[in-house]
Design an enzyme around this catalytic site. Structure first.
Site, mmCIF file in Angstrom:
data_model
loop_
_atom_site.group_PDB
_atom_site.id
_atom_site.type_symbol
_atom_site.label_atom_id
_atom_site.label_comp_id
_atom_site.label_asym_id
_atom_site.label_seq_id
_atom_site.Cartn_x
_atom_site.Cartn_y
_atom_site.Cartn_z
ATOM 1 N NE ARG A 1 1.236 -14.415 7.688
ATOM 2 C CZ ARG A 1 0.259 -14.371 8.575
ATOM 3 N NH1 ARG A 1 0.394 -13.653 9.685
ATOM 4 N NH2 ARG A 1 -0.859 -15.039 8.381
ATOM 5 N N PRO B 1 0.832 -1.218 0.000
ATOM 6 C CG PRO B 1 -0.638 -1.517 1.758
ATOM 7 C CD PRO B 1 0.580 -2.082 1.129
ATOM 8 C CD GLU B 2 2.860 2.613 -4.336
ATOM 9 O OE1 GLU B 2 3.047 3.737 -4.820
ATOM 10 O OE2 GLU B 2 2.979 1.555 -4.991
ATOM 11 N NE ARG C 1 12.319 0.768 -5.102
ATOM 12 C CZ ARG C 1 11.340 0.690 -4.222
ATOM 13 N NH1 ARG C 1 10.164 0.225 -4.567
ATOM 14 N NH2 ARG C 1 11.537 1.084 -2.977
ATOM 15 C CE LYS D 1 5.611 3.547 0.105
ATOM 16 N NZ LYS D 1 6.567 2.512 -0.319
ATOM 17 C CG HIS E 1 -7.420 -14.713 8.117
ATOM 18 N ND1 HIS E 1 -7.005 -15.758 7.330
ATOM 19 C CD2 HIS E 1 -7.143 -13.583 7.421
ATOM 20 C CE1 HIS E 1 -6.500 -15.278 6.195
ATOM 21 N NE2 HIS E 1 -6.585 -13.964 6.225
#
Ligand SMILES: [Zn+2]
Length: 272
Positions: A111, A2-3, A260, A58, A92
């Site tokens: 994670r 996510p940005e 990248r 972010k 979850h």
């Protein structure tokens, strides 16, 4: 990962839902996601009110009424859900915060990402390396031109450097370069002032469009949310290898640049 548009989307959607809410329940299923023993974290949060939600690049900072912050970085794969029930089993999610109104905020996919309880001073310390926000009113065209003129290296590498500007990552750096018609591997030292001005406007335009469209997250934030992820189908180069450019029809090219992913149109984007 996510940005800025994804995190700003979360901030604007969550602010009216969370501000003024008291935390009444805390579940930690993955202790490595937090930064202190589970019992300390839990007892420190129960009874606290969320005052407001701030975004820096972010990062999201949930301001608590005891002066602490909950510092969230989703990193790769992290996502959020909100409601009376989670979209999956509670186990979850790495962390779940429940509020006085019966709704919960679910932190999934953490994670590599984390949710840390830190002091206001620590938050300032941790954010001090970040460059300006692309929408900072002090970041005028002239200030941007000056800021980028002293940079070395390739354009994509510079745009994704959080010390240069906070909030741009792999996807939007490619979309911005496409919008500005500049090759992402251009040496920044070869960027003339006119191109730098074009780039400045493309940064704001692309990030704002993406934020307004709901960003590219895959998971809806709430059960009836139809906005989140709306930008997924609007990317013009990112993840479109060999597909035709929407402007000229040339197949979109994919390369890697210092590890990248890099997608661009070899015909529309010049300068390298
Ligand atoms: Zn093209």
């Amino acid at each position: 990962m996510p940005e800025l548009p994804e995190m700003e989307h979360y901030r604007t959607q969550l602010s009216p839902l969370l501000c003024g809410q008291r935390i009444t329940g805390v579940i930690v299923n993955r202790p490595a996601t937090i930064n202190e023993p589970v019992d300390v974290f839990t007892s420190a949060l129960i009874g606290r009110n969320i005052l407001f939600v701030e975004r820096r690049g972010k990062h999201l900072l949930f301001h608590l009424d005891d002066g602490h912050r909950l510092h969230l970085h989703l990193m790769l794969g992290g996502w959020l859900a909100y409601g009376e029930q989670g979209p999956k089993k509670d186990s979850h999610f790495q962390v779940i915060l429940t509020f006085g109104d019966g709704n919960s905020l679910y932190f999934g996919g953490l994670r590599l990402g984390y949710l840390h309880r830190i002091t206001a001073k620590a938050a300032i310390e941790q954010m001090k390396e970040l460059g300006p926000d692309p929408f900072d009113s002090r970041l005028t065209v002239e200030a941007f031109q000056k800021r980028i003129s002293g940079k070395k290296g390739r354009l994509k590498t510079t745009l994704t450097d959080q010390r240069f500007l906070a909030g741009i990552g792999n996807c939007y750096s490619d979309e911005i370069c496409f919008d500005a018609k500049i090759h992402p591997a251009l040496a920044v030292s070869d960027l003339d002032p006119t191109a730098a001005e074009r780039l400045y406007h493309s940064i704001r335009k692309v990030l704002l469009e993406a934020k307004d469209a709901g960003g590219y997250m895959e998971h809806p934030l709430t059960p009836d949310d139809t906005l989140t992820g709306g930008y997924n189908d609007q990317c013009r180069v990112y993840d479109r290898k060999d597909e035709p450019c929407f402007v000229c029809g040339t197949p979109i090219k994919f390369e890697t640049l210092t590890g990248r992913k890099m997608f661009y149109c070899p015909d529309c984007q010049k300068g390298s």
